[in-house]
Design a protein around this motif. Structure first.
Motif, PDB file in Angstrom:
ATOM      1  N   CYS A 301       0.878  -1.289   0.043  1.00 55.27           N
ATOM      2  CA  CYS A 301       0.068  -0.252  -0.027  1.00 55.27           C
ATOM      3  C   CYS A 301       0.966   1.412   0.033  1.00 55.27           C
ATOM      4  CB  CYS A 301      -0.833  -0.262   1.558  1.00 55.27           C
ATOM      5  SG  CYS A 301      -1.803  -1.206   1.495  1.00 55.27           S
ATOM      6  N   ILE A 302       0.789   1.694  -0.953  1.00 61.08           N
ATOM      7  CA  ILE A 302       1.692   3.170  -1.050  1.00 61.08           C
ATOM      8  C   ILE A 302       0.914   4.763  -0.930  1.00 61.08           C
ATOM      9  CG2 ILE A 302       2.953   1.796  -1.663  1.00 61.08           C
ATOM     10  CD1 ILE A 302       2.243   2.989  -5.093  1.00 61.08           C
ATOM     11  N   ARG A 303       1.480   5.490  -0.818  1.00 59.32           N
ATOM     12  CA  ARG A 303       0.876   6.866  -1.713  1.00 59.32           C
ATOM     13  C   ARG A 303       2.702   7.800  -2.361  1.00 59.32           C
ATOM     14  NH1 ARG A 303      -1.413   7.306   3.855  1.00 59.32           N
ATOM     15  NH2 ARG A 303      -3.360   6.372   3.658  1.00 59.32           N
ATOM     16  N   HIS A 304       2.390   8.865  -2.630  1.00 57.38           N
ATOM     17  CA  HIS A 304       3.188   8.925  -3.022  1.00 57.38           C
ATOM     18  C   HIS A 304       3.311  10.399  -1.927  1.00 57.38           C
ATOM     19  CE1 HIS A 304       5.699  12.635  -4.740  1.00 57.38           C
ATOM     20  NE2 HIS A 304       5.766  11.817  -6.339  1.00 57.38           N
ATOM     21  N   VAL A 305       5.100  10.878  -1.271  1.00 62.04           N
ATOM     22  CA  VAL A 305       5.187  11.662   0.179  1.00 62.04           C
ATOM     23  C   VAL A 305       4.836  12.716   0.247  1.00 62.04           C
ATOM     24  CG1 VAL A 305       7.927  10.660   0.122  1.00 62.04           C
ATOM     25  CG2 VAL A 305       7.286  12.820  -1.745  1.00 62.04           C
ATOM     26  N   ASP A 306       4.070  13.684  -1.431  1.00 58.59           N
ATOM     27  CA  ASP A 306       3.038  14.643  -0.994  1.00 58.59           C
ATOM     28  C   ASP A 306       1.605  13.763  -0.658  1.00 58.59           C
ATOM     29  OD1 ASP A 306       1.573  13.375  -3.189  1.00 58.59           O
ATOM     30  OD2 ASP A 306       2.322  14.793  -4.358  1.00 58.59           O
ATOM     31  N   GLY A 307       1.614  12.236   0.076  1.00 54.62           N
ATOM     32  CA  GLY A 307       0.280  12.247   0.003  1.00 54.62           C
ATOM     33  C   GLY A 307      -1.330  12.068  -0.607  1.00 54.62           C
ATOM     34  N   SER A 308      -0.621  11.886  -2.222  1.00 54.45           N
ATOM     35  CA  SER A 308      -1.582  11.499  -2.942  1.00 54.45           C
ATOM     36  C   SER A 308      -1.398   9.941  -3.966  1.00 54.45           C
ATOM     37  CB  SER A 308      -0.880  12.763  -4.546  1.00 54.45           C
ATOM     38  OG  SER A 308       0.251  11.717  -4.741  1.00 54.45           O
ATOM     39  N   LEU A 309      -1.902   9.975  -3.821  1.00 54.88           N
ATOM     40  CA  LEU A 309      -2.291   8.418  -4.869  1.00 54.88           C
ATOM     41  C   LEU A 309      -1.877   8.537  -5.826  1.00 54.88           C
ATOM     42  CD1 LEU A 309      -3.890   7.476  -2.187  1.00 54.88           C
ATOM     43  CD2 LEU A 309      -6.005   5.907  -3.824  1.00 54.88           C
ATOM     44  N   VAL A 310      -1.786   7.363  -6.773  1.00 59.68           N
ATOM     45  CA  VAL A 310      -1.354   7.470  -8.195  1.00 59.68           C
ATOM     46  C   VAL A 310      -2.603   8.207  -8.999  1.00 59.68           C
ATOM     47  CG1 VAL A 310      -0.919   5.773 -10.274  1.00 59.68           C
ATOM     48  CG2 VAL A 310      -0.130   5.155  -8.033  1.00 59.68           C
ATOM     49  N   LYS A 311      -1.859   9.425  -9.505  1.00 66.13           N
ATOM     50  CA  LYS A 311      -3.007  10.073 -10.034  1.00 66.13           C
ATOM     51  C   LYS A 311      -3.582  10.286 -11.802  1.00 66.13           C
ATOM     52  CE  LYS A 311      -0.553  13.914  -7.464  1.00 66.13           C
ATOM     53  NZ  LYS A 311       0.388  13.713  -7.413  1.00 66.13           N
ATOM     54  N   SER A 312      -2.678   8.690 -12.155  1.00 68.63           N
ATOM     55  CA  SER A 312      -3.268   8.874 -13.920  1.00 68.63           C
ATOM     56  C   SER A 312      -2.660   7.817 -14.322  1.00 68.63           C
ATOM     57  CB  SER A 312      -2.763   9.760 -14.760  1.00 68.63           C
ATOM     58  OG  SER A 312      -1.185  10.191 -14.488  1.00 68.63           O
ATOM     59  N   ASP A 313      -3.456   7.320 -15.792  1.00 69.18           N
ATOM     60  CA  ASP A 313      -2.800   6.339 -15.892  1.00 69.18           C
ATOM     61  C   ASP A 313      -1.742   6.313 -16.551  1.00 69.18           C
ATOM     62  OD1 ASP A 313      -3.202   3.256 -17.226  1.00 69.18           O
ATOM     63  OD2 ASP A 313      -3.381   4.097 -18.678  1.00 69.18           O
ATOM     64  N   ALA A 314      -0.939   7.630 -16.787  1.00 68.78           N
ATOM     65  CA  ALA A 314      -0.090   7.973 -17.049  1.00 68.78           C
ATOM     66  C   ALA A 314       1.287   6.945 -16.215  1.00 68.78           C
ATOM     67  CB  ALA A 314       0.697   8.843 -17.797  1.00 68.78           C
ATOM     68  N   GLU A 315       0.992   7.780 -14.682  1.00 69.01           N
ATOM     69  CA  GLU A 315       1.995   7.279 -13.675  1.00 69.01           C
ATOM     70  C   GLU A 315       2.082   6.389 -13.882  1.00 69.01           C
ATOM     71  OE1 GLU A 315       2.231   8.808  -8.426  1.00 69.01           O
ATOM     72  OE2 GLU A 315       0.624   9.608 -10.538  1.00 69.01           O
ATOM     73  N   ARG A 316       1.079   5.230 -13.632  1.00 71.11           N
ATOM     74  CA  ARG A 316       0.377   4.345 -13.642  1.00 71.11           C
ATOM     75  C   ARG A 316       1.583   3.157 -14.095  1.00 71.11           C
ATOM     76  NH1 ARG A 316      -2.553   0.022 -15.617  1.00 71.11           N
ATOM     77  NH2 ARG A 316      -2.928  -1.563 -14.475  1.00 71.11           N
ATOM     78  N   GLN A 317       1.784   3.408 -15.758  1.00 69.77           N
ATOM     79  CA  GLN A 317       2.502   2.596 -16.353  1.00 69.77           C
ATOM     80  C   GLN A 317       3.740   3.180 -16.223  1.00 69.77           C
ATOM     81  OE1 GLN A 317       1.647   0.597 -18.446  1.00 69.77           O
ATOM     82  NE2 GLN A 317      -0.661   0.661 -17.885  1.00 69.77           N
TER      83      GLN A 317
END
Length: 446
Positions: A301-317
């Motif tokens: 289970c992860i979050r970015h250091v700024d607290g956000s989830l994966v924001k887009s399909d491009a980031e997911r890929q």
């Protein structure tokens, strides 16, 4: 406003230091509860990167992690590892157990302690190289260093997706000390950069010389990540079925992104994945690992250091591609050769020249000097892509020395022969039922 922000930041740093002093790390080592592994539990105040620091220490000791449970939500970090030595035995050596307590129980950064993977360059110069891979590249680099009167004391070379990364420790062949003359260092950088330049002008070669302390394997990951070795062409010819199975989905009800990984197990797999997630600025706050059989399963289970989830399909890929690449970099197809002999100036250059003259290409290499002995491991393949001819290997061994150069089994073969454990997935109950069923699920990203 700037003064106020600085004051606030300093107060936050002091508060974190206070928390760590009040709650020093606690390490519990248990050799009784599990019949086939040593259990190591680490409790500590939480900070970004602490999971990687712990995993790095275990990896540098050549421990095999068969299970792990990770929890670092909030201000506290707790990790439980089931570990064995490379032969699958419990860790019973008191000196090693004391070392674990000393390092993981220290209030200072774990990585400040010298460990196996750390290159201390007090008496040597560290050279970092990255460029386009090609047959004979290691031979050419070694020949240039020998010509420049540099002795290679330690080196590690990775190749992946047409790119090659080197970290090389050298000394002056006359004094045996680090090379420090600025003019000479400039010549070394320029000549090596010329060797590394390939036909890919969009991604030129880079050469860096330093005398800092380097954790070799982590630095190689960072170099290749920065070099974007995860970018693939659509016709790269790789078999999709052989690639790691990596997926990323957002669990909005849990306020996290979940990364699931399934691939063939191998040593240092956990380090490779945690290293990449950390360097991509993601925080793992829950997870589990199970690698008791031939296949490894990891879930984070992860979050970015700024607290956000994966924001887009491009980031997911990008996350998927970077983790796949981190796993693949250390997977070496081809024949494993081990060389052990008295060290001498130009040894690496001579050996790799013989490989090149016999149409062998080095896909990965580990070069070390221990007590005057050169202990080198090479993974080699045929430069034309065909299986390595055993007659060529016999010829090379006769030239170098039958007792000096030996053919070793690939570690992957040993892993494939492991038996499935009846307690497999013991730690996975919390997350697996949902993520395993949805492994191929594609979620929409807002």
């Amino acid at each position: 406003m700037e003064i106020s922000w600085s004051y606030s930041r300093n107060m936050e740093d002091e508060y974190q230091k206070f928390i760590r002093r009040m709650n020093p790390p606690r390490v519990v080592i248990d050799n009784q509860s599990c019949k086939n592994a040593t259990i190591i539990q680490v409790d500590s105040a939480n900070k970004h990167g602490i999971l990687l620091e712990v995993v790095q220490v275990l990896t540098d000791l050549n421990f095999i992690v068969t299970k792990a449970y990770i929890s670092s939500d909030g201000g506290w970090f707790m990790d439980v590892f089931n570990v064995t030595d490379p032969e699958g035995n419990k860790i019973i050596d008191e000196e090693i157990l004391d070392y674990i307590q000393k390092v993981l129980g220290s209030e200072t950064s774990f990585t400040s302690m010298k460990s196996v993977g750390v290159a201390s360059s007090t008496d040597s110069t560290v050279i970092e190289l990255i460029g386009t891979d090609r047959p004979g590249l290691l031979s050419e680099v070694s020949a240039v260093l020998t010509h420049l009167k540099c002795n290679v004391s330690n080196a590690e070379v990775w190749t992946h997706n047409t790119r090659a990364a080197f970290i090389v420790q050298v000394t002056d062949d006359e004094s045996g000390l680090a090379v420090v003359d600025p003019e000479r260092l400039s010549v070394i950088k320029q000549m090596l950069c010329n060797v590394l330049k390939g036909s890919n002008k969009a991604r030129e070669a880079k050469t860096v010389v330093s005398r800092g302390v380097v954790h070799t394997e982590r630095r190689l990951h960072q170099m290749m990540l920065a070099d974007r070795d995860y970018e693939r062409s659509s016709d790269d010819g790789l078999d999709e079925t052989q690639r790691p199975k990596v997926n990323v989905v957002n669990w909005y009800d849990k306020d996290c992104s979940v990364v699931t990984i399934r691939c063939k197990d191998r040593p240092k797999l956990l380090f490779d994945t945690i290293c990449t997630l950390t360097d991509m600025e993601y925080i793992v706050f829950h997870g589990h690992v199970d690698a008791e059989g031939p296949e490894a399963y990891q879930e984070y289970c992860i979050r970015h250091v700024d607290g956000s989830l994966v924001k887009s399909d491009a980031e997911r890929q990008r996350v998927i591609q970077c983790i796949e690449s981190a796993i693949e970099r250390r997977v070496s197809e081809g024949l494993k050769l081990e060389l052990c002999t008295t060290d001498r100036i130009g040894l690496l250059s001579d050996v790799t020249r013989i490989f090149r003259e016999n149409s062998l290409t080095v896909t990965r290499a580990e070069v070390a000097t221990r007590g005057g002995k050169a202990v080198n491991t090479f993974y080699v393949g045929d430069a034309s892509g065909y299986p390595v001819d055993s007659k060529i290997i016999d010829s090379i061994r006769k030239e170098i020395g039958q007792t000096i150069l030996k053919v070793k089994y690939n570690p992957q073969e040993l892993i494939e022969n492991r038996q499935e454990s009846p307690t497999r997935f013991l730690f996975g109950g919390l997350f697996k039922s949902k993520s395993f069923c949805n492994f191929g699920l594609v979620r929409s990203y807002s």
